[in-house]
Design a protein around this motif. Structure first.
Motif, PDB file in Angstrom:
ATOM      1  N   GLN A   1       0.827  -1.304  -0.109  1.00 51.20           N
ATOM      2  CA  GLN A   1       0.048  -0.173  -0.019  1.00 51.20           C
ATOM      3  C   GLN A   1       0.919   1.266   0.020  1.00 51.20           C
ATOM      4  O   GLN A   1       0.496   2.070  -0.845  1.00 51.20           O
ATOM      5  CB  GLN A   1      -1.070  -0.081   1.328  1.00 51.20           C
ATOM      6  N   PRO A   2       1.768   1.419   0.719  1.00 51.43           N
ATOM      7  CA  PRO A   2       2.709   2.764   0.902  1.00 51.43           C
ATOM      8  C   PRO A   2       3.261   2.769  -0.540  1.00 51.43           C
ATOM      9  O   PRO A   2       3.323   3.935  -0.996  1.00 51.43           O
ATOM     10  CB  PRO A   2       3.680   2.526   1.989  1.00 51.43           C
ATOM     11  N   PHE A   3       3.823   2.039  -1.315  1.00 53.87           N
ATOM     12  CA  PHE A   3       4.322   2.111  -2.747  1.00 53.87           C
ATOM     13  C   PHE A   3       3.252   2.518  -3.469  1.00 53.87           C
ATOM     14  O   PHE A   3       3.342   3.506  -4.474  1.00 53.87           O
ATOM     15  CB  PHE A   3       4.890   0.766  -3.009  1.00 53.87           C
ATOM     16  N   TRP A   4       1.890   1.741  -3.435  1.00 51.35           N
ATOM     17  CA  TRP A   4       0.882   2.364  -4.584  1.00 51.35           C
ATOM     18  C   TRP A   4       0.558   3.793  -4.124  1.00 51.35           C
ATOM     19  O   TRP A   4      -0.145   4.124  -5.106  1.00 51.35           O
ATOM     20  CB  TRP A   4      -0.299   1.139  -4.202  1.00 51.35           C
ATOM     21  N   ARG A   5       0.243   4.073  -2.796  1.00 48.88           N
ATOM     22  CA  ARG A   5       0.008   5.311  -2.788  1.00 48.88           C
ATOM     23  C   ARG A   5       0.693   6.409  -3.310  1.00 48.88           C
ATOM     24  O   ARG A   5       0.377   7.488  -3.921  1.00 48.88           O
ATOM     25  CB  ARG A   5      -0.129   5.870  -1.157  1.00 48.88           C
ATOM     26  N   ARG A   6       1.999   6.109  -3.681  1.00 43.94           N
ATOM     27  CA  ARG A   6       2.848   7.154  -4.389  1.00 43.94           C
ATOM     28  C   ARG A   6       2.559   6.955  -5.994  1.00 43.94           C
ATOM     29  O   ARG A   6       2.733   8.029  -6.636  1.00 43.94           O
ATOM     30  CB  ARG A   6       4.233   6.783  -4.074  1.00 43.94           C
ATOM     31  N   LEU A   7       2.155   5.845  -6.282  1.00 43.80           N
ATOM     32  CA  LEU A   7       2.069   5.644  -7.680  1.00 43.80           C
ATOM     33  C   LEU A   7       0.731   6.085  -8.142  1.00 43.80           C
ATOM     34  O   LEU A   7       0.390   6.504  -9.436  1.00 43.80           O
ATOM     35  CB  LEU A   7       2.182   4.146  -8.207  1.00 43.80           C
ATOM     36  N   GLN A   8      -0.374   5.902  -7.222  1.00 43.82           N
ATOM     37  CA  GLN A   8      -1.903   6.238  -7.554  1.00 43.82           C
ATOM     38  C   GLN A   8      -1.874   7.688  -8.273  1.00 43.82           C
ATOM     39  O   GLN A   8      -2.712   7.807  -9.409  1.00 43.82           O
ATOM     40  CB  GLN A   8      -2.794   5.954  -6.458  1.00 43.82           C
TER      41      GLN A   8
ATOM     42  N   LEU B   1      -0.234   9.566 -10.060  1.00 41.92           N
ATOM     43  CA  LEU B   1       0.432   9.692 -11.406  1.00 41.92           C
ATOM     44  C   LEU B   1      -0.592   8.803 -12.251  1.00 41.92           C
ATOM     45  O   LEU B   1      -0.657   9.132 -13.357  1.00 41.92           O
ATOM     46  CB  LEU B   1       1.941   9.013 -11.520  1.00 41.92           C
ATOM     47  N   ALA B   2      -0.756   7.551 -11.755  1.00 44.37           N
ATOM     48  CA  ALA B   2      -1.814   6.687 -12.732  1.00 44.37           C
ATOM     49  C   ALA B   2      -3.175   7.470 -13.141  1.00 44.37           C
ATOM     50  O   ALA B   2      -3.464   7.336 -14.052  1.00 44.37           O
ATOM     51  CB  ALA B   2      -1.905   5.378 -11.929  1.00 44.37           C
ATOM     52  N   THR B   3      -3.604   8.019 -11.943  1.00 43.82           N
ATOM     53  CA  THR B   3      -4.785   8.614 -12.440  1.00 43.82           C
ATOM     54  C   THR B   3      -4.872   9.833 -13.162  1.00 43.82           C
ATOM     55  O   THR B   3      -5.432   9.899 -14.228  1.00 43.82           O
ATOM     56  CB  THR B   3      -5.505   9.096 -11.022  1.00 43.82           C
ATOM     57  N   ALA B   4      -3.750  10.497 -13.145  1.00 43.08           N
ATOM     58  CA  ALA B   4      -3.293  11.592 -14.037  1.00 43.08           C
ATOM     59  C   ALA B   4      -3.136  11.025 -15.637  1.00 43.08           C
ATOM     60  O   ALA B   4      -3.682  11.730 -16.308  1.00 43.08           O
ATOM     61  CB  ALA B   4      -2.185  12.348 -13.621  1.00 43.08           C
ATOM     62  N   LEU B   5      -2.399   9.970 -15.665  1.00 42.75           N
ATOM     63  CA  LEU B   5      -1.918   9.572 -16.984  1.00 42.75           C
ATOM     64  C   LEU B   5      -3.295   9.014 -17.600  1.00 42.75           C
ATOM     65  O   LEU B   5      -3.660   9.001 -18.678  1.00 42.75           O
ATOM     66  CB  LEU B   5      -1.160   8.366 -16.893  1.00 42.75           C
ATOM     67  N   ARG B   6      -4.351   8.363 -16.638  1.00 40.57           N
ATOM     68  CA  ARG B   6      -5.583   7.658 -17.144  1.00 40.57           C
ATOM     69  C   ARG B   6      -6.598   8.907 -17.645  1.00 40.57           C
ATOM     70  O   ARG B   6      -7.310   8.457 -18.527  1.00 40.57           O
ATOM     71  CB  ARG B   6      -6.154   6.866 -16.151  1.00 40.57           C
ATOM     72  N   GLN B   7      -6.314   9.985 -17.286  1.00 40.87           N
ATOM     73  CA  GLN B   7      -7.271  11.186 -17.733  1.00 40.87           C
ATOM     74  C   GLN B   7      -7.132  11.558 -19.134  1.00 40.87           C
ATOM     75  O   GLN B   7      -7.763  12.372 -19.665  1.00 40.87           O
ATOM     76  CB  GLN B   7      -7.287  12.048 -16.542  1.00 40.87           C
ATOM     77  N   ARG B   8      -5.907  11.180 -19.517  1.00 47.40           N
ATOM     78  CA  ARG B   8      -5.393  11.621 -20.883  1.00 47.40           C
ATOM     79  C   ARG B   8      -5.835  10.457 -21.800  1.00 47.40           C
ATOM     80  O   ARG B   8      -4.872   9.970 -22.507  1.00 47.40           O
ATOM     81  CB  ARG B   8      -4.049  11.913 -20.982  1.00 47.40           C
ATOM     82  N   GLN B   9      -7.017  10.361 -21.981  1.00 46.47           N
ATOM     83  CA  GLN B   9      -7.579   9.141 -22.782  1.00 46.47           C
ATOM     84  C   GLN B   9      -7.372   9.440 -24.159  1.00 46.47           C
ATOM     85  O   GLN B   9      -7.254   8.353 -24.978  1.00 46.47           O
ATOM     86  CB  GLN B   9      -9.355   9.165 -22.504  1.00 46.47           C
ATOM     87  N   ALA B  10      -7.171  10.535 -25.027  1.00 45.95           N
ATOM     88  CA  ALA B  10      -6.822  10.484 -26.205  1.00 45.95           C
ATOM     89  C   ALA B  10      -5.241  10.193 -26.661  1.00 45.95           C
ATOM     90  O   ALA B  10      -5.046  10.024 -27.670  1.00 45.95           O
ATOM     91  CB  ALA B  10      -7.032  12.287 -26.442  1.00 45.95           C
ATOM     92  N   SER B  11      -4.444  10.058 -25.697  1.00 47.45           N
ATOM     93  CA  SER B  11      -3.102   9.573 -25.691  1.00 47.45           C
ATOM     94  C   SER B  11      -2.988   8.156 -25.500  1.00 47.45           C
ATOM     95  O   SER B  11      -3.149   7.627 -24.401  1.00 47.45           O
ATOM     96  CB  SER B  11      -2.250  10.311 -24.925  1.00 47.45           C
ATOM     97  N   TYR B  12      -2.440   7.324 -26.562  1.00 44.34           N
ATOM     98  CA  TYR B  12      -2.182   5.710 -26.366  1.00 44.34           C
ATOM     99  C   TYR B  12      -0.957   5.652 -25.491  1.00 44.34           C
ATOM    100  O   TYR B  12      -1.082   4.621 -24.817  1.00 44.34           O
ATOM    101  CB  TYR B  12      -2.364   5.218 -27.894  1.00 44.34           C
ATOM    102  N   SER B  13      -0.022   6.287 -25.695  1.00 48.29           N
ATOM    103  CA  SER B  13       0.970   6.181 -24.574  1.00 48.29           C
ATOM    104  C   SER B  13       0.701   6.747 -23.360  1.00 48.29           C
ATOM    105  O   SER B  13       1.118   5.892 -22.508  1.00 48.29           O
ATOM    106  CB  SER B  13       2.174   7.196 -25.274  1.00 48.29           C
ATOM    107  N   SER B  14      -0.027   7.541 -22.849  1.00 43.13           N
ATOM    108  CA  SER B  14      -0.457   7.741 -21.708  1.00 43.13           C
ATOM    109  C   SER B  14      -1.387   6.794 -20.838  1.00 43.13           C
ATOM    110  O   SER B  14      -1.137   6.456 -19.808  1.00 43.13           O
ATOM    111  CB  SER B  14      -1.432   9.220 -21.614  1.00 43.13           C
ATOM    112  N   LEU B  15      -2.242   6.035 -21.814  1.00 48.40           N
ATOM    113  CA  LEU B  15      -3.014   5.088 -21.432  1.00 48.40           C
ATOM    114  C   LEU B  15      -2.371   3.741 -20.959  1.00 48.40           C
ATOM    115  O   LEU B  15      -2.396   3.082 -20.047  1.00 48.40           O
ATOM    116  CB  LEU B  15      -4.085   4.722 -22.430  1.00 48.40           C
ATOM    117  N   PHE B  16      -1.233   3.713 -21.848  1.00 52.11           N
ATOM    118  CA  PHE B  16      -0.233   2.224 -21.709  1.00 52.11           C
ATOM    119  C   PHE B  16       0.409   2.662 -20.308  1.00 52.11           C
ATOM    120  O   PHE B  16       0.672   1.733 -19.676  1.00 52.11           O
ATOM    121  CB  PHE B  16       0.562   2.498 -22.857  1.00 52.11           C
TER     122      PHE B  16
END
Length: 219
Positions: free
Chosen positions: A105-112, A114-129
């Protein structure tokens, strides 16, 4: 297909209900918002992360165990016990694997974030990947159980391929989540389905353990 590859696919497919419970919120965030290709790219990133983790544990255990026959059989027994533990967890009879999930969980709290921000860029395949790759490090008892089997391989290549097979085993549940109707979603999350799949994991784990013990001539 040897026993390890079968275990990989079986764990991925049988964990459908667990995937819906753990990651359904993430998957449902895409429902009606992305096309099939975008959803596939997102899940592909997740599977690649599983493959990387499999390579790491396979190489690490291989260097320690030295690939000795008895050592690998011992590792198979441990992996079988983890599979039984996951079956108990999946069937909601024992929740010991939650302690493993908490460790991540501590490691995931740091990544989450960034993951959310990238997921919101749905127009970019590289961001989704990339978002999918970060999602692959979400603490999950199912993934940790699969990694214990990848470790048996004793090599980076085999561990990576094992987790690749596992990842594709989870793909149907996660890929189809947005298209499943409410009744099917409830079925996957139901106690009956989870207990059935949990019992299947336990039986498979015990069967694998018996084979390993026979190889050691214990029984």
């Amino acid at each position: 297909m040897n026993v390890d590859w079968f275990a990989a696919l079986l764990m991925g497919l049988a964990g459908a209900g667990h995937c819906v419970m753990m990651c359904g919120g993430i998957a449902s965030a895409f429902a009606g918002q992305v096309n099939t290709g975008q959803l596939f790219i997102y899940n592909l990133g997740r599977i690649i992360s599983y493959s990387i983790a499999g390579a790491i544990v396979g190489a690490a255990v291989g260097s320690i165990a030295g690939l000795a026959d008895n050592g690998l059989i011992g590792l198979r027994i441990i992996a079988a016990l983890v599979l039984v533990a996951f079956g108990l967890y999946l069937g909601q009879w024992w929740f010991g694997l939650r302690h493993l999930e908490r460790l991540g969980q501590p490691f995931w709290r740091r990544l989450q974030p960034l993951a959310t921000a990238l997921r919101q860029r749905q127009a970019s395949y590289s961001s989704l990947f990339m978002a999918g790759m970060l999602w692959g490090w979400l603490p999950c008892g199912l993934v940790y159980s699969a990694l214990s089997w990848a470790a048996i391989s004793g090599s980076a290549t085999q561990g990576s391929l094992y987790m690749l097979a596992f990842g594709f085993g989870t793909l149907p549940a996660m890929f189809a989540f947005g298209w499943l109707n409410h009744s099917l979603q409830q079925l996957l999350k139901s106690q009956g389905f989870r207990k059935l799949m949990g019992a299947l994991m336990i039986v498979y784990g015990l069967w694998t353990m018996i084979i390993a013990l026979r190889q050691l001539q214990v029984i």
